[in-house]
Design a protein around this motif. Structure first.
Motif, mmCIF file in Angstrom:
data_model
loop_
_atom_site.group_PDB
_atom_site.id
_atom_site.type_symbol
_atom_site.label_atom_id
_atom_site.label_comp_id
_atom_site.label_asym_id
_atom_site.label_seq_id
_atom_site.Cartn_x
_atom_site.Cartn_y
_atom_site.Cartn_z
ATOM 1 N N PHE A 138 0.906 -1.077 9.636
ATOM 2 C CA PHE A 138 0.095 -0.573 9.119
ATOM 3 C C PHE A 138 -0.738 0.587 10.213
ATOM 4 N N PRO A 139 -1.189 1.714 9.645
ATOM 5 C CA PRO A 139 -1.709 2.527 10.649
ATOM 6 C C PRO A 139 -2.909 2.255 11.251
ATOM 7 N N THR A 151 -3.714 -14.560 1.965
ATOM 8 C CA THR A 151 -2.203 -14.579 2.069
ATOM 9 C C THR A 151 -1.552 -14.047 3.357
ATOM 10 N N GLY A 152 -2.356 -13.047 3.867
ATOM 11 C CA GLY A 152 -1.654 -12.334 5.012
ATOM 12 C C GLY A 152 -0.701 -11.369 4.727
ATOM 13 N N LEU A 153 -0.220 -11.083 3.199
ATOM 14 C CA LEU A 153 0.414 -10.166 2.698
ATOM 15 C C LEU A 153 -0.184 -8.951 2.265
ATOM 16 N N TYR A 154 0.011 -7.747 2.945
ATOM 17 C CA TYR A 154 -0.770 -6.602 2.824
ATOM 18 C C TYR A 154 -0.565 -6.191 1.327
ATOM 19 N N THR A 155 0.482 -6.070 0.776
ATOM 20 C CA THR A 155 0.804 -5.433 -0.514
ATOM 21 C C THR A 155 -0.208 -6.599 -1.482
ATOM 22 N N LEU A 156 0.058 -7.747 -1.177
ATOM 23 C CA LEU A 156 -0.935 -8.746 -2.211
ATOM 24 C C LEU A 156 -2.295 -8.663 -2.123
ATOM 25 N N ASP A 157 -2.651 -8.906 -0.647
ATOM 26 C CA ASP A 157 -3.876 -8.671 -0.315
ATOM 27 C C ASP A 157 -4.762 -7.571 -1.045
ATOM 28 N N SER A 158 -4.223 -6.497 -0.959
ATOM 29 C CA SER A 158 -4.743 -5.244 -1.227
ATOM 30 C C SER A 158 -4.740 -5.116 -2.624
ATOM 31 N N LEU A 159 -3.872 -5.665 -3.352
ATOM 32 C CA LEU A 159 -3.989 -5.836 -4.813
ATOM 33 C C LEU A 159 -5.200 -6.617 -5.410
ATOM 34 N N LEU A 160 -5.290 -8.004 -4.687
ATOM 35 C CA LEU A 160 -6.005 -8.624 -4.678
ATOM 36 C C LEU A 160 -7.557 -8.136 -4.790
ATOM 37 N N HIS A 161 -7.813 -7.155 -3.916
ATOM 38 C CA HIS A 161 -9.087 -6.459 -3.793
ATOM 39 C C HIS A 161 -9.341 -5.133 -4.389
ATOM 40 N N GLY A 162 -8.109 -4.955 -5.179
ATOM 41 C CA GLY A 162 -8.308 -3.723 -5.868
ATOM 42 C C GLY A 162 -8.359 -2.222 -5.033
ATOM 43 N N GLN A 214 -4.904 1.070 0.355
ATOM 44 C CA GLN A 214 -4.293 0.106 1.113
ATOM 45 C C GLN A 214 -2.892 -0.407 0.537
ATOM 46 N N PHE A 215 -2.668 -0.297 -0.486
ATOM 47 C CA PHE A 215 -1.336 -1.091 -1.414
ATOM 48 C C PHE A 215 -0.505 0.058 -1.144
ATOM 49 N N LEU A 216 -0.663 1.452 -1.330
ATOM 50 C CA LEU A 216 0.437 2.300 -1.394
ATOM 51 C C LEU A 216 0.831 2.626 0.232
ATOM 52 N N THR A 217 -0.352 2.475 1.039
ATOM 53 C CA THR A 217 0.104 2.506 2.549
ATOM 54 C C THR A 217 0.876 1.566 2.782
ATOM 55 N N SER A 218 0.758 0.205 2.549
ATOM 56 C CA SER A 218 1.370 -0.808 2.843
ATOM 57 C C SER A 218 3.113 -0.632 2.377
ATOM 58 N N LEU A 219 3.226 -0.112 1.244
ATOM 59 C CA LEU A 219 4.648 0.064 0.573
ATOM 60 C C LEU A 219 5.325 1.566 1.467
ATOM 61 N N TYR A 220 4.364 2.283 1.940
ATOM 62 C CA TYR A 220 4.689 3.389 2.640
ATOM 63 C C TYR A 220 5.279 2.883 3.981
ATOM 64 N N TYR A 221 4.709 1.871 4.741
ATOM 65 C CA TYR A 221 5.085 1.403 5.888
ATOM 66 C C TYR A 221 6.342 0.595 5.758
ATOM 67 N N LEU A 222 6.550 -0.089 4.654
ATOM 68 C CA LEU A 222 7.639 -0.988 4.326
ATOM 69 C C LEU A 222 8.733 -0.190 3.988
ATOM 70 N N ALA A 223 8.593 0.964 3.529
ATOM 71 C CA ALA A 223 9.759 1.625 2.875
ATOM 72 C C ALA A 223 11.016 1.670 3.813
#
Length: 341
Positions: free
Chosen positions: A175-176, A186-197, A201-210
């Motif tokens: 993550f930047p 959970t510590g899972l950035y994609t899931l935690d960002s979705l839980l917080h709406g 952050q969700f798209l950034t997490s996917l970008y760094y995961l890609a």
């Protein structure tokens, strides 16, 4: 023996073998760590430290005791689910290290496995449905290359092309630093960002995961491609498929309803082995992409001769692989009674 009775017997046998496998792995890792060159005391104090200070620290860490005493001491702690304290990260238990770094590895493994399944099954289907064509040759070549290409080399190649030359993706990390990382249970950035709406952050997490997931998932997809291609090709040549063609059923329906459904059974079987390969590949991927996961932490612990951390993480990984393998075996035994042995 009835079907339910044989299934219970099979499950009990698999559950009894799991602790034996974990004990063997734990013993082998314990002995190998102490047989390899290097001293954790030198890693902590440096090779030029006074011998008296080294002997004192070695006694505090319990490394001065006989090997058999260290082994039984460690096994006793392991039975209490105590993985010990890190030698390098003073005051931090191995369980705390696992809790901190494991979510990043889970996220990497999950998305890599998703890419591997989609790519492998798709290429295998296309190759098997068009035998002895250019597409079939390309599919076979894809399976051979992805199975044989070194993972670290492929990851560095993707970094060179898509990060250095094109600048499309970051070179590494999760993550930047200029954006607050998702903070959640959970510590899972994609899931935690979705839980917080938080869509950013969700798209950034996917970008760094890609890029790391593409690297690991593409090479593992070759396993699924080979399994799907071979089994689907045999299924499409079977008598009941020929009978379906004779009744005028469209080829697309035959492929999906008759061929692919039966072909996915061995794919479920191979998932357990693939998961083990995924954790092994995660070490190379995390080191290559500077991914802050548990596999990368294991690599650092090996380099620093951090015995408790290496033993704890390896046992933790082995327990996960054993659990996944048991679940896959039970699922297959329930689906296909012929494999209960």
């Amino acid at each position: 023996m009835s079907r339910s009775g044989s299934l219970r017997y099979y499950i009990a046998a698999r559950l009894l073998l799991a602790p034996l496998m974990l004990w063997v792995i734990t013993t082998v890792v314990f002995l190998l760590l102490r047989a390899t060159p290097g001293d954790p005391v030198d890693a902590l104090l440096g090779p030029r430290a006074p011998q008296a200070a080294k002997d004192e620290l070695r006694g505090q860490l319990g490394l001065g005791k006989p090997l058999w005493f260290q082994y039984f001491d460690y096994m006793g702690a392991l039975l209490r689910l105590d993985l010990g304290q890190s030698l390098i990260s003073q005051g931090q238990s191995v369980w705390e290290i696992i809790q901190k770094f494991f979510p990043a590895t889970v996220e990497l493994a999950f998305f890599s496995l998703a890419i591997a399944l989609v790519v492998g099954i798709t290429v295998g289907m296309v190759s098997a449905s068009r035998p002895d064509t250019v597409l079939d040759a390309v599919g076979r070549l894809f399976g051979i290359l992805t199975y044989s290409v070194p993972l670290f080399w492929f990851g560095m190649l993707l970094q060179l092309i898509f990060s250095v030359q094109l600048g499309w993706f970051p070179l590494g990390t999760r993550f930047p630093i200029n954006i607050p990382a998702p903070d959640g249970p959970t510590g899972l950035y994609t899931l935690d960002s979705l839980l917080h709406g938080n869509l950013t952050q969700f798209l950034t997490s996917l970008y760094y995961l890609a890029l790391p997931c593409l690297s690991l998932g593409t090479l593992i997809s070759g396993i699924f491609e080979r399994i799907v291609r071979v089994n689907l090709k045999q299924t499409l040549q079977s008598d009941y498929v020929e009978a379906a063609r004779a009744r005028g059923i469209p080829e697309s329906r035959i492929l999906m309803n008759h061929g692919l459904r039966n072909t996915l059974i061995p794919v479920v079987t191979i998932l357990g082995l693939t998961f083990a390969a995924l954790l092994g590949g995660a070490i190379l991927t995390e080191v290559t992409f500077s991914w802050p996961g548990l596999a990368n932490r294991l690599y650092r612990a090996i380099a620093q001769r951090d015995y408790p951390t290496v033993q704890g993480i390896v046992v933790f990984f082995a327990a996960i692989v054993a659990l996944v393998s048991i679940l896959i075996d039970i699922l297959n035994a329930y689906i296909d009674p012929r494999i209960r042995y």
